[in-house]
Design a protein around this motif. Structure first.
Motif, mmCIF file in Angstrom:
data_model
loop_
_atom_site.group_PDB
_atom_site.id
_atom_site.type_symbol
_atom_site.label_atom_id
_atom_site.label_comp_id
_atom_site.label_asym_id
_atom_site.label_seq_id
_atom_site.Cartn_x
_atom_site.Cartn_y
_atom_site.Cartn_z
ATOM 1 N N UNK A 16 67.567 20.482 85.733
ATOM 2 C CA UNK A 16 67.329 19.132 85.210
ATOM 3 C C UNK A 16 65.894 18.670 85.431
ATOM 4 N N UNK A 17 64.896 19.402 84.942
ATOM 5 C CA UNK A 17 63.515 18.995 85.218
ATOM 6 C C UNK A 17 63.183 17.638 84.613
ATOM 7 N N UNK A 18 62.463 16.832 85.394
ATOM 8 C CA UNK A 18 61.874 15.576 84.922
ATOM 9 C C UNK A 18 60.374 15.706 85.084
ATOM 10 N N UNK A 19 59.623 15.404 84.034
ATOM 11 C CA UNK A 19 58.186 15.675 84.004
ATOM 12 C C UNK A 19 57.446 14.435 83.515
ATOM 13 N N UNK A 20 56.307 14.170 84.131
ATOM 14 C CA UNK A 20 55.436 13.091 83.670
ATOM 15 C C UNK A 20 54.003 13.595 83.664
ATOM 16 N N UNK A 21 53.220 13.148 82.673
ATOM 17 C CA UNK A 21 51.798 13.479 82.620
ATOM 18 C C UNK A 21 51.021 12.291 83.159
ATOM 19 N N UNK A 22 50.174 12.560 84.157
ATOM 20 C CA UNK A 22 49.366 11.523 84.786
ATOM 21 C C UNK A 22 47.913 11.956 84.679
ATOM 22 N N UNK A 23 47.174 11.359 83.759
ATOM 23 C CA UNK A 23 45.810 11.813 83.514
ATOM 24 C C UNK A 23 45.820 13.235 82.997
ATOM 25 N N UNK A 24 45.131 14.121 83.699
ATOM 26 C CA UNK A 24 45.089 15.530 83.301
ATOM 27 C C UNK A 24 46.093 16.383 84.078
ATOM 28 N N UNK A 25 46.969 15.743 84.840
ATOM 29 C CA UNK A 25 47.934 16.477 85.650
ATOM 30 C C UNK A 25 49.355 16.215 85.177
ATOM 31 N N UNK A 26 50.215 17.172 85.483
ATOM 32 C CA UNK A 26 51.652 17.017 85.264
ATOM 33 C C UNK A 26 52.347 17.024 86.626
ATOM 34 N N UNK A 27 53.365 16.201 86.725
ATOM 35 C CA UNK A 27 54.197 16.164 87.920
ATOM 36 C C UNK A 27 55.638 16.417 87.515
ATOM 37 N N UNK A 28 56.345 17.164 88.347
ATOM 38 C CA UNK A 28 57.715 17.516 88.014
ATOM 39 C C UNK A 28 58.575 17.492 89.271
ATOM 40 N N UNK A 29 59.825 17.066 89.096
ATOM 41 C CA UNK A 29 60.847 17.258 90.104
ATOM 42 C C UNK A 29 62.127 17.653 89.383
ATOM 43 N N UNK A 30 63.206 17.845 90.146
ATOM 44 C CA UNK A 30 64.444 18.346 89.556
ATOM 45 C C UNK A 30 65.598 17.959 90.471
ATOM 46 N N UNK A 31 66.819 18.152 89.998
ATOM 47 C CA UNK A 31 68.001 17.793 90.782
ATOM 48 C C UNK A 31 68.035 18.599 92.072
ATOM 49 N N UNK A 32 68.194 17.904 93.186
ATOM 50 C CA UNK A 32 68.270 18.601 94.467
ATOM 51 C C UNK A 32 69.685 18.643 95.028
ATOM 52 N N UNK A 33 70.631 17.951 94.368
ATOM 53 C CA UNK A 33 72.036 18.004 94.751
ATOM 54 C C UNK A 33 72.213 17.791 96.256
ATOM 55 N N UNK A 34 73.006 18.652 96.921
ATOM 56 C CA UNK A 34 73.311 18.446 98.335
ATOM 57 C C UNK A 34 72.324 19.186 99.240
ATOM 58 N N UNK A 35 71.038 18.915 99.032
ATOM 59 C CA UNK A 35 70.035 19.484 99.919
ATOM 60 C C UNK A 35 69.120 18.375 100.430
ATOM 61 N N UNK A 36 68.530 18.615 101.584
ATOM 62 C CA UNK A 36 67.556 17.703 102.160
ATOM 63 C C UNK A 36 66.489 18.527 102.877
ATOM 64 N N UNK A 37 65.204 18.155 102.701
ATOM 65 C CA UNK A 37 64.706 17.056 101.888
ATOM 66 C C UNK A 37 65.048 17.244 100.402
ATOM 67 N N UNK A 38 65.033 16.129 99.663
ATOM 68 C CA UNK A 38 65.358 16.162 98.240
ATOM 69 C C UNK A 38 64.181 15.742 97.374
ATOM 70 N N UNK A 39 64.348 15.944 96.092
ATOM 71 C CA UNK A 39 63.341 15.603 95.072
ATOM 72 C C UNK A 39 61.962 16.153 95.440
ATOM 73 N N UNK A 40 61.859 17.471 95.407
ATOM 74 C CA UNK A 40 60.594 18.134 95.673
ATOM 75 C C UNK A 40 59.668 17.931 94.484
ATOM 76 N N UNK A 41 58.437 17.518 94.761
ATOM 77 C CA UNK A 41 57.470 17.216 93.712
ATOM 78 C C UNK A 41 56.450 18.341 93.590
ATOM 79 N N UNK A 42 56.283 18.814 92.359
ATOM 80 C CA UNK A 42 55.327 19.865 92.047
ATOM 81 C C UNK A 42 54.281 19.336 91.069
ATOM 82 N N UNK A 43 53.064 19.893 91.171
ATOM 83 C CA UNK A 43 51.946 19.459 90.338
ATOM 84 C C UNK A 43 51.404 20.649 89.551
#
Length: 488
Positions: A16-43
Motif C-alpha cells: 500500500x505505498x503512499x507517495x508525495x513529491x516535495x520539491x525535487x524529492x519523493x517521500x514514501x511510506x507503506x502499511x506497517x500492520x502489526x509492527x513497531x516502529x511503524x510507518x517507515x519513511x523513505x526518500x
C-alpha cells in the motif's frame, strides 16, 4: 545515469505505498500492520532508489493499514487507519492523523479524527479550497482548515467501476482512493478486485470529475493496470499512487504486487510509467517484468547488499521491527556486548519477535545466541505470523526445532549449552539450518523445511516471511553478530 530499471524499486514486504513529491524529492511510506516502529519513511530523487530516513510512528495504537501523505500550507500530514489488534485499546477501525513541519519529523502523536469503520484515507483539496478525506467505499468527509478534525459525516460519493463478472478476482473491494489534480480534472485512483487471492484479482481503476463533489466519470480504458495472466512476473498489482516524474517530466505510478512464485516476500513496491490518451486518461503498462525505461536522470539501481549488525547501536525501524508488540515493547531491549532481550511469552507465537525485511529469493542469516539467566529460550526463525514459522532455538538443555508454527518432535543432537551460533539458509523456499559452538565446526540440522506455502493466501493474513530473533520464557538472552546476505 541509468536508462533502465527492474521491479521492485523497494523490495520485500511494503504494501500500500503512499507517495508525495516535495520539491525535487519523493517521500514514501507503506502499511506497517502489526509492527513497531511503524510507518517507515523513505526518500528518493529518482523514484528508483529509496533511502530510509525515519519512522513516523514509534508506537502504533493499532494495526496500521494504508495511509495517505499530504502537504498543505507548508505542513505535512499522514492520515492513518488503525485496526483493532489484541494489544490495542481500539474497538473499531478508526482514522487518526499525525503532522509535522517537515517530512523528516518530528511527527506529532496520533490525533483521533472520530472516523470509525473506514480505512484507506485519501486527502485532497477541492476546487472550493476546502480539505476532504476519501475512504474505502468510496465515501468522503470534510476536514477543518487545519486538517486535524472532521466536518460533517461520511457520505457515499462514488460507486466504482465494475469489471466483468467472469474475471478471476478475490472480491470487488473498492478501496485505496488516491486523488490528484491535472489539467483542471480531479482524478480518483482506486483499487478493486481484492489485494490477495488469485494473481489476476487486484487492479487499478480511475475516475475523474471537474469537482470534488462529482459527478464522477469512469475511464473508458479501466482498469489502467492489472495482472492479466498468471504467467506475468507480478501478481495482484494494485493500490496505486500517480505522481509527476523527476524534473516535472512525465508521470509515474507506484503500486504493490506479489512476485510470481514468491508470495512469501509479501507485496513489493512497483514502478511503471504512465502515459496519457488524447482525451486525458492515464494508462499504465501491460506487463512490468524485465527491464523498463527509467525516469529521466535516474541513478543506477542499487541491488540488495549483505549487512552485519554488531548491535553497537539499536537500529529499530531502519533494520528491526517488533511483530505484534505491546505498548513499550522496546523497553525489553538494551545494548550490552550485543543486544540483550528480555524474554516474553511461552513460545515464538507470543513473544513479539524482532524481524527484518528481506527482498531476495535466496538468503542466509546467522546470529550468536546466549542465554543469560532464568528459564529462557531463544533463537532464530523465519517468521510469518504467530501461527506460522520455522527455525530453531536453545533453552540450555536441548535444541528446539520449529516447523509449520509448532515445535517438532525431532530431537536434534545439538549440545546442551547456553551459547550457540545459529544459521538459516533459505534457497528458493528450501530452508536449511546449521549450528555450532563459538569457534567450532558448523553442524547441519537434520531436517530441512519447504516454505513456499508460508504466505498470505495460506494463512489469510497479509504478512510476509521474515528472519526474526525471539526470546521466550523468563530471563534474558544476548544476541551478537547478526548477519544477512543475499545468495546468487
Amino acid at each position: 545515469m541509468a536508462d533502465t530499471f527492474v521491479n521492485p524499486v523497494l523490495g520485500g514486504d511494503r504494501p500500500d505505498p503512499a507517495v508525495i513529491k516535495v520539491g525535487d524529492e519523493y517521500w514514501m511510506t507503506y502499511s506497517s500492520f502489526e509492527t513497531a516502529p511503524g510507518l517507515l519513511l523513505y526518500r528518493s530523487t529518482d523514484l528508483v532508489n529509496w533511502t530510509y530516513v525515519t519512522a513516523a510512528l514509534p508506537e502504533p495504537i493499532g494495526s496500521t493499514f494504508a495511509v495517505d501523505i499530504a502537504e498543505h500550507d507548508g505542513r505535512f500530514f499522514i492520515y492513518i487507519p488503525f485496526i483493532p489488534a489484541p494489544w490495542s485499546e481500539l474497538e473499531a477501525p478508526a482514522i487518526f492523523v499525525i503532522h509535522a513541519d517537515s517530512m523528516e519529523g518530528p511527527w506529532s502523536e496520533p490525533i483521533d479524527l472520530g472516523i470509525r469503520w473506514a480505512i484507506d484515507p485519501g486527502h485532497v483539496v477541492g476546487e472550493d479550497g476546502k480539505r476532504y478525506l476519501f475512504v474505502n467505499g468510496i465515501r468522503r468527509i470534510g476536514l477543518t482548515d487545519d486538517g486535524l478534525a472532521t466536518v460533517g459525516e461520511l457520505e457515499k460519493v462514488y460507486d466504482g467501476w465494475r469489471y466483468p463478472d467472469d474475471w478471476i478476482t478475490e472480491a470487488y473491494a473498492l478501496e485505496g482512493p488516491k486523488l490528484f489534480w491535472h489539467d483542471d480534472w480531479l482524478y480518483l485512483v482506486s483499487a478493486v478486485g481484492g489485494t490477495a487471492g488469485p494473481p489476476t484479482g487486484h487492479m487499478v481503476i480511475v475516475a475523474r470529475s471537474r469537482s470534488v463533489h462529482g459527478p464522477w466519470e469512469n475511464a473508458p480504458n479501466n482498469p489502467i493496470a492489472r495482472t492479466t495472466d498468471p504467467a506475468q512476473a507480478w501478481w495482484s498489482r494494485g493500490h496505486a499512487t500517480i505522481v509527476r516524474g523527476p524534473g516535472g517530466d512525465g508521470w509515474w505510478m507506484l503500486s504493490h504486487g506479489y512476485e510470481n512464485g514468491y508470495r512469501t516476500l509479501g507485496r513489493q513496491i512497483l514502478l511503471e510509467e504512465v502515459t496519457w490518451t488524447d482525451d486525458g486518461w492515464p494508462v499504465g503498462a501491460t506487463d512490468i517484468g524485465g527491464e523498463l525505461a527509467a525516469p529521466a536522470g535516474a541513478s543506477p539501481q542499487r541491488s540488495a547488499e549483505p549487512f552485519h549488525d554488531d548491535f553497537s547501536t539499536l537500529l529499530l525501524g531502519e533494520r528491526w521491527a517488533f511483530h505484534a508488540p505491546s505498548p513499550g515493547e522496546a523497553e525489553r531491549l538494551r545494548l550490552d556486548d550485543g543486544l540483550v532481550v528480555a524474554a516474553r511469552g511461552s513460545s515464538p507465537a507470543d513473544t513479539s519477535p524482532l524481524a527484518v525485511i528481506v527482498d531476495a529469493h535466496s538468503y542466509e542469516v546467522e546470529v550468536d545466541v546466549e542465554l543469560l539467566g532464568g528459564a529462557a529460550e531463544g533463537g532464530i526463525l523465519l517468521y510469518f505470523n504467530d501461527r506460522l514459522f520455522c527455525g530453531m532455538g536453545i533453552d540450555g538443555e536441548r535444541m528446539l526445532s520449529y516447523s509449520g508454527g509448532h515445535v517438532t518432535h525431532w530431537r536434534e543432537p545439538a549440545p546442551a549449552v547456553r551459547r550457540l551460533q545459529l544459521r538459516l539458509r533459505n534457497e528458493e523456499h528450501i530452508v536449511t539450518g546449521w549450528y555450532r559452538e563459538p569457534g567450532g565446526e558448523w553442524m547441519r540440522h537434520a531436517i530441512r523445511y519447504e516454505t513456499s506455502g508460508y504466505h498470505a493466501n495460506t494463512m489469510g493474513d497479509l504478512q510476509s516471511l521474515r528472519p526474526a530473533l525471539y526470546a521466550a520464557g523468563e530471563g534474558e538472552l544476548r544476541f551478537r553478530d547478526f548477519r544477512c546476505r543475499p545468495l546468487g
